[in-house]
Design a protein around this motif. Structure first.
Motif, PDB file in Angstrom:
ATOM      1  N   UNK A 167       4.517  -0.820  -3.118  1.00 26.16           N
ATOM      2  CA  UNK A 167       3.008  -1.419  -2.998  1.00 26.16           C
ATOM      3  C   UNK A 167       2.919   0.131  -3.565  1.00 26.16           C
ATOM      4  N   UNK A 168       3.294   1.921  -3.424  1.00 22.10           N
ATOM      5  CA  UNK A 168       3.131   2.720  -4.028  1.00 22.10           C
ATOM      6  C   UNK A 168       2.091   3.264  -3.508  1.00 22.10           C
ATOM      7  N   UNK A 169       2.076   3.246  -1.996  1.00 17.40           N
ATOM      8  CA  UNK A 169       0.137   3.516  -1.292  1.00 17.40           C
ATOM      9  C   UNK A 169       0.135   4.720  -0.658  1.00 17.40           C
ATOM     10  N   UNK A 170       2.257   5.773  -0.636  1.00 19.32           N
ATOM     11  CA  UNK A 170       1.137   6.702  -0.148  1.00 19.32           C
ATOM     12  C   UNK A 170       2.099   6.683   1.188  1.00 19.32           C
ATOM     13  N   UNK A 171       2.963   5.709   1.809  1.00 17.76           N
ATOM     14  CA  UNK A 171       3.807   5.790   3.116  1.00 17.76           C
ATOM     15  C   UNK A 171       4.717   6.233   3.031  1.00 17.76           C
ATOM     16  N   UNK A 172       5.129   7.165   4.079  1.00 18.37           N
ATOM     17  CA  UNK A 172       6.475   7.501   4.381  1.00 18.37           C
ATOM     18  C   UNK A 172       7.412   7.039   4.882  1.00 18.37           C
ATOM     19  N   UNK A 173       8.808   7.106   4.678  1.00 20.66           N
ATOM     20  CA  UNK A 173       9.178   5.216   5.278  1.00 20.66           C
ATOM     21  C   UNK A 173      10.595   6.422   6.004  1.00 20.66           C
ATOM     22  N   UNK A 174      11.098   6.598   7.351  1.00 17.93           N
ATOM     23  CA  UNK A 174      12.016   6.476   7.533  1.00 17.93           C
ATOM     24  C   UNK A 174      12.960   5.857   8.567  1.00 17.93           C
ATOM     25  N   UNK A 175      14.039   6.349   8.548  1.00 20.46           N
ATOM     26  CA  UNK A 175      15.285   5.027   8.931  1.00 20.46           C
ATOM     27  C   UNK A 175      16.043   5.315  10.148  1.00 20.46           C
ATOM     28  N   UNK A 176      15.505   4.363  10.413  1.00 23.01           N
ATOM     29  CA  UNK A 176      16.657   4.608  12.336  1.00 23.01           C
ATOM     30  C   UNK A 176      17.719   3.725  12.626  1.00 23.01           C
ATOM     31  N   UNK A 177      18.610   4.767  12.466  1.00 17.68           N
ATOM     32  CA  UNK A 177      20.193   4.188  12.324  1.00 17.68           C
ATOM     33  C   UNK A 177      21.217   4.712  13.837  1.00 17.68           C
TER      34      UNK A 177
END
Length: 451
Positions: free
Chosen positions: A73-83
């Motif tokens: 999407x290239x919309x500036x959303x940051x993603x944090x992975x939970x594991x």
């Protein structure tokens, strides 16, 4: 500037996602939840989020697929992975593919909040930088020049921008040193990062250190919370130290070490923080004299002055005056909502022949006063008093030499005689009781332009 981050938590474990929602909302975040990767992607497509926190292993669409969708999407959303602990290696691979960080479920939730706060800080700096870019666009007029001197300065600034070398900008007060500093930043590889200006003169010695380095909570009386300093906040961007010649010697020693090592310590902390910034400094002082008087460290001077750019004063580039006058006239009309079509030719000639000891800043103030004082749509000499418009309240009469007073009075009188007699040299020389040749010498001496 406060930012309330909007978060989306995606996890197929109901208890965990509800617990995480409670913890994050207590910290002031706006939190939505989704029980599957498919539901999460649908919500991302319909809503705006700052951070998506997604479990990596879920039935159906996995957290990795959610990450790939967010990045597409290239919309500036940051993603944090939970594991879980056993999938840390896969989470590290996810970071290589664009995840901001990862969080292990069995760890302290404070670690996750710490990463979210990092995102918040980055977004805050991004918004500040956006404002600064708008301010820069408003200042671009100063880079439109017919002056060979200023053109040379701009070209040197463009060359300096292609490197990360430290730049020292010299020039009188009001010439536009910060504008050139912003221009260097906007032409550099750091242009999409923060431009962080600091006016060193406006802070006391103790406050300056707190401003530059930040402080920990409780490090001194009144420090009720942790504060990030300008060095740290300018990470990956440009730090502009204006009026660097006014920094006290005690702080100069610290700054020298920071420039060399690219690391700082907040006041009240022993933790070393690495920071990568491009340094631009500026001053209207003669630093060589300050070094001779033991008021400025010679070693610091050599660190900050790898490239030296000197901006010429306005009196040495009068060919730019028509452009600047027109710009400020238009700008002031918009700000005051007052329509002024033009400046009378006699007054315009006076403006062009004035020396502007306060440079561009003084010209701006003069035009603003002219627009305020005029009652019609044309500004004339009849609308204003000469001494009101060109007054210099910061200069005390007892600081001006007799020679300067005589020269100023003589120049002003010559200009008035020329204007009143349609610039006829023979007639004006008779009125002034000097020869035509002497009058021409005076015109040259005082840099008075005639038709």
């Amino acid at each position: 500037m406060e930012i309330a981050l909007k978060l989306l938590v995606i996890d197929d474990e109901a208890d965990f996602r509800e617990l995480l929602k409670i913890i994050l909302e207590k910290k002031g975040y706006i939190v939505d939840i989704a029980h599957s990767g498919e539901m999460g992607i649908n919500m991302i497509n319909k809503n705006e989020y700052d951070v998506v926190l997604t479990d990596m292993i879920m039935d159906g669409i996995s957290g990795i697929k959610v990450l790939e969708h967010v990045k597409s999407l290239d919309c500036g959303i940051e993603c944090i992975i939970i594991t879980g602990f056993g999938s840390v290696e896969n989470a590290v691979d996810a970071m290589k593919n664009g995840a901001f960080s990862y969080f292990i479920k069995s760890n302290n939730p404070q670690e996750l909040i710490f990463d979210i706060e990092k995102v918040k800080k980055i977004k805050l700096l991004s918004k500040e930088n956006s404002v600064l870019k708008k301010e820069f666009k408003k200042s671009e007029f100063i880079l439109t020049s017919k002056s060979p001197l200023l053109k040379k300065t701009i070209k040197l600034a463009e060359k300096a921008a292609q490197t990360d070398l430290n730049v020292l900008i010299l020039g009188e007060s009001g010439v536009g040193k910060e504008v050139i500093a912003r221009y260097i930043h906007m032409c550099s590889r750091r242009k999409n990062e923060i431009f962080m200006p600091v006016n060193c003169y406006s802070f006391s010695d103790s406050l300056l250190e707190s401003e530059l380095y930040g402080h920990e909570k409780g490090s001194f009386t009144g420090s009720n919370s942790m504060r990030v300093g300008r060095f740290e906040a300018s990470h990956n961007g440009t730090l502009f130290l204006d009026e660097i010649g006014d920094i006290p010697l005690s702080t100069q020693i610290k700054i020298l070490r920071n420039i060399d090592r690219k690391e700082i310590e907040r006041i009240g902390s022993n933790k070393v923080i690495k920071t990568d910034f491009r340094l631009i400094s500026a001053t209207n002082k003669n630093l060589n004299e300050a070094i001779a008087d033991k008021n400025f460290r010679e070693d610091l001077y050599y660190r900050i002055s790898t490239v030296i750019i000197e901006i010429p004063p306005l009196r040495k580039r009068k060919e730019d005056l028509p452009i600047l006058i027109d710009y400020f006239l238009h700008k002031t009309q918009l700000e005051t909502k007052k329509r002024v079509e033009k400046i009378d030719e006699k007054l315009l000639n006076l403006l062009i022949n004035y020396d502007y000891p306060g440079n561009v800043r003084e010209l701006k103030n003069i035009i603003e006063r002219l627009v305020v004082f005029t009652e019609g749509n044309t500004i004339t000499l009849d609308d204003v008093q000469y001494y009101d418009i060109f007054s210099k309240p910061d200069i005390q009469d007892n600081c001006i030499t007799l020679k300067a007073i005589r020269q100023s009075s003589e120049k002003n009188h010559i200009i008035k005689v020329l204007e009143n007699n349609n610039y006829k040299i023979d007639k004006c020389s008779k009125i002034l009781d000097i020869s035509s040749r002497q009058l021409y010498n005076k015109l040259n001496e005082y840099d008075i332009n005639i038709k």
